[in-house]
Design an enzyme around this catalytic site. Structure first.
Site, PDB file in Angstrom:
ATOM      1  N   SER A   5      50.778 -23.076 -49.926  1.00 23.86           N
ATOM      2  CA  SER A   5      51.118 -23.778 -51.162  1.00 23.86           C
ATOM      3  C   SER A   5      49.923 -23.966 -52.095  1.00 23.86           C
ATOM      4  O   SER A   5      50.060 -23.832 -53.314  1.00 23.86           O
ATOM      5  CB  SER A   5      51.736 -25.139 -50.815  1.00 23.86           C
TER       6      SER A   5
ATOM      7  N   ARG B 236      52.886 -30.536 -48.573  1.00 26.77           N
ATOM      8  CA  ARG B 236      53.155 -31.893 -48.080  1.00 26.77           C
ATOM      9  C   ARG B 236      53.789 -32.747 -49.175  1.00 26.77           C
ATOM     10  O   ARG B 236      54.580 -33.642 -48.870  1.00 26.77           O
ATOM     11  CB  ARG B 236      51.854 -32.504 -47.532  1.00 26.77           C
TER      12      ARG B 236
ATOM     13  N   TYR C 280      55.181 -17.792 -51.635  1.00 28.07           N
ATOM     14  CA  TYR C 280      56.150 -18.426 -52.524  1.00 28.07           C
ATOM     15  C   TYR C 280      56.510 -17.498 -53.673  1.00 28.07           C
ATOM     16  O   TYR C 280      57.492 -17.719 -54.370  1.00 28.07           O
ATOM     17  CB  TYR C 280      55.604 -19.784 -53.009  1.00 28.07           C
TER      18      TYR C 280
ATOM     19  N   LYS D 107      46.948 -18.445 -41.039  1.00 27.34           N
ATOM     20  CA  LYS D 107      47.305 -19.356 -42.121  1.00 27.34           C
ATOM     21  C   LYS D 107      46.184 -20.349 -42.341  1.00 27.34           C
ATOM     22  O   LYS D 107      45.689 -20.912 -41.363  1.00 27.34           O
ATOM     23  CB  LYS D 107      48.587 -20.075 -41.712  1.00 27.34           C
TER      24      LYS D 107
ATOM     25  N   LYS E  91      44.917 -34.308 -38.020  1.00 28.41           N
ATOM     26  CA  LYS E  91      45.413 -32.942 -37.801  1.00 28.41           C
ATOM     27  C   LYS E  91      44.323 -32.009 -37.270  1.00 28.41           C
ATOM     28  O   LYS E  91      44.616 -30.967 -36.689  1.00 28.41           O
ATOM     29  CB  LYS E  91      46.057 -32.383 -39.081  1.00 28.41           C
TER      30      LYS E  91
ATOM     31  N   GLU F 207      43.272 -17.960 -29.384  1.00 23.54           N
ATOM     32  CA  GLU F 207      44.619 -18.499 -29.647  1.00 23.54           C
ATOM     33  C   GLU F 207      45.658 -17.377 -29.685  1.00 23.54           C
ATOM     34  O   GLU F 207      46.748 -17.506 -29.130  1.00 23.54           O
ATOM     35  CB  GLU F 207      44.631 -19.263 -30.981  1.00 23.54           C
TER      36      GLU F 207
ATOM     37  N   LYS G 206      46.201 -21.232 -37.039  1.00 25.48           N
ATOM     38  CA  LYS G 206      46.528 -22.118 -38.144  1.00 25.48           C
ATOM     39  C   LYS G 206      45.386 -23.116 -38.297  1.00 25.48           C
ATOM     40  O   LYS G 206      45.067 -23.857 -37.360  1.00 25.48           O
ATOM     41  CB  LYS G 206      47.827 -22.855 -37.857  1.00 25.48           C
TER      42      LYS G 206
HETATM   43  C1  PBG Z   1      53.429 -28.004 -40.710  1.00 25.56           C
HETATM   44  C2  PBG Z   1      53.341 -26.996 -41.793  1.00 25.56           C
HETATM   45  C3  PBG Z   1      52.485 -27.083 -42.889  1.00 25.56           C
HETATM   46  C4  PBG Z   1      52.705 -25.939 -43.659  1.00 25.56           C
HETATM   47  C5  PBG Z   1      53.709 -25.177 -43.035  1.00 25.56           C
HETATM   48  N1  PBG Z   1      54.087 -25.850 -41.850  1.00 25.56           N
HETATM   49  C6  PBG Z   1      51.565 -28.149 -43.316  1.00 25.56           C
HETATM   50  C7  PBG Z   1      50.729 -28.847 -42.368  1.00 25.56           C
HETATM   51  O1  PBG Z   1      50.317 -28.332 -41.326  1.00 25.56           O
HETATM   52  O2  PBG Z   1      50.418 -29.997 -42.662  1.00 25.56           O
HETATM   53  C8  PBG Z   1      51.984 -25.644 -44.925  1.00 25.56           C
HETATM   54  C9  PBG Z   1      52.448 -24.490 -45.729  1.00 25.56           C
HETATM   55  C10 PBG Z   1      51.913 -24.464 -47.103  1.00 25.56           C
HETATM   56  O3  PBG Z   1      50.975 -25.195 -47.474  1.00 25.56           O
HETATM   57  O4  PBG Z   1      52.440 -23.676 -47.888  1.00 25.56           O
HETATM   58  N2  PBG Z   1      54.176 -27.712 -39.612  1.00 25.56           N
END
Ligand code: PBG
Length: 332
Positions: A282, A212, A321, A256, A225, A241, A202
């Site tokens: 997203s 968010r 989505y 991701k 982060k 990982e 990730k």
């Molecule tokens: C955090 C989490 C995030 C997403 C899924 N789980 C955002 C982040 O790490 O700040 C993002 C998914 C998306 O953007 O569609 N646990």
């Protein structure tokens, strides 16, 4: 691996493209509703669904509306949903303690879904950001995310989701060692059939912005982060990982975001041959929606092409989505 011998490829690879029937016969990668997971947002009020401006067509659903929305996904052929809660601000704190409340929004949503739609797999996210007043995935101590304290919180969250009936728990926090701890806790609690989908690779991505917005979970201090999510320049590290998470008991691993990280999907599949999931996040969804709204791209065509690309790169399943829309398009 392409096959190489004297007479192949023939002098005319185009011959394979001359007729639709032949093109269909020789196509390597396919997209099916069996491979799609629908992420959905849920809020904790009785009020109407709340549209998410940066994600046209996506809503924060009330519980009854979530069940209805999942019914639509299931009827279209989608096999799984991934739930993300918009938690009331009054329940957020620095420890994220609402994350393991058995009567919290996610356990209630899981129970409602498993009783209404038992065949639809329910995936829950393990991370503290929806519950953290700082918008952080982990516990902040002295301005840093504390790895071990976060794992303690995550195992409680995992146990709570498993008790509610989640089929799959998906740690998305990127702490070291959390998969092994979660597996041990699930097994001790009699949940040896609860699967773990590890967000192994990730990245610290700017493509999460609209998500968010949906959860009101943008980081508000505490830590950066980038101290836990991966650097977008790294590929070898993703393999490290993934290896660790598989070793600790992950059943499936995730890459991701999606489209900017197709090489990672490919490398993980090649190296481990394990179930690889990819998350079209997203920001990717927002880009497709924006271009489509302007009439710049043919939405259905580009979305199907983009998702097929994930399958060609080696993804077994895709969180998108668009999942329900795509399942409906494919069954027309
Ligand atoms: C955090 C989490 C995030 C997403 C899924 N789980 C955002 C982040 O790490 O700040 C993002 C998914 C998306 O953007 O569609 N646990």
């Amino acid at each position: 691996m392409p096959i190489r011998f004297a007479s192949y490829p023939s002098g005319r690879p185009r011959r394979l493209r001359t007729r639709g029937a032949i093109r269909d016969l020789v196509r390597e990668a396919r997209l099916s509703s069996d491979d799609l997971i629908q992420p959905l947002f849920v809020h904790d009020g009785d009020g109407p669904d709340q549209p998410i401006p940066s994600m046209p067509g996506m809503y924060r659903h009330s519980l009854p509306s979530l069940v209805e929305r999942c019914g639509r996904a299931h009827a279209a052929g989608v096999r799984a949903v991934a739930l993300f809660p918009r938690v009331n601000d009054s329940l957020k704190n620095e420890a994220g303690s609402e994350a393991w409340n058995d009567d919290g929004l996610v356990p209630r949503a899981v129970r409602a879904l498993k009783s209404a739609l038992p065949d639809l797999a329910v995936i829950t996210d393990l991370a503290l950001d929806p519950y953290s007043s700082l918008g952080q995935d982990g516990v902040v101590i002295d301005g840093e995310i504390h790895n071990e304290a976060t794992i303690e919180a995550l195992v409680r969250q995992a146990a709570s989701h498993a008790r509610a009936g989640a089929d799959v728990v998906a740690p998305s926090d990127m702490m070291d060692g959390r998969v092994g701890a979660i597996r041990a806790t699930l097994d001790e609690g009699g949940h040896s059939n609860t699967l773990i989908l590890a967000y192994s690779a990730k990245y610290a991505s700017s493509f999460y912005g609209p998500f968010r917005d949906a959860l009101d979970s943008a980081p508000r201090g505490g830590a950066d982060k980038r101290t836990y999510q991966m650097d977008p320049g790294n590929g070898d590290e993703a393999l490290v990982e993934v290896a660790r998470d598989l070793d600790e008991g992950a059943d499936m691993v995730m890459v991701k975001p999606g489209m900017p990280y197709l090489d990672i999907v490919w490398r993980v599949k090649e190296a481990f041959g394990c179930p690889v999931f990819v998350y079209q996040v997203s920001g990717e969804y927002a880009m497709y929606k924006a271009a489509a709204a302007n009439g710049w791209l043919d939405e259905e065509a580009v979305v199907l092409e983009g998702l097929l690309g994930f399958r060609r790169a080696g993804a077994d399943a895709i969180l998108t989505y668009y999942a329900t829309d795509v399942a409906e398009w494919l069954s027309r």
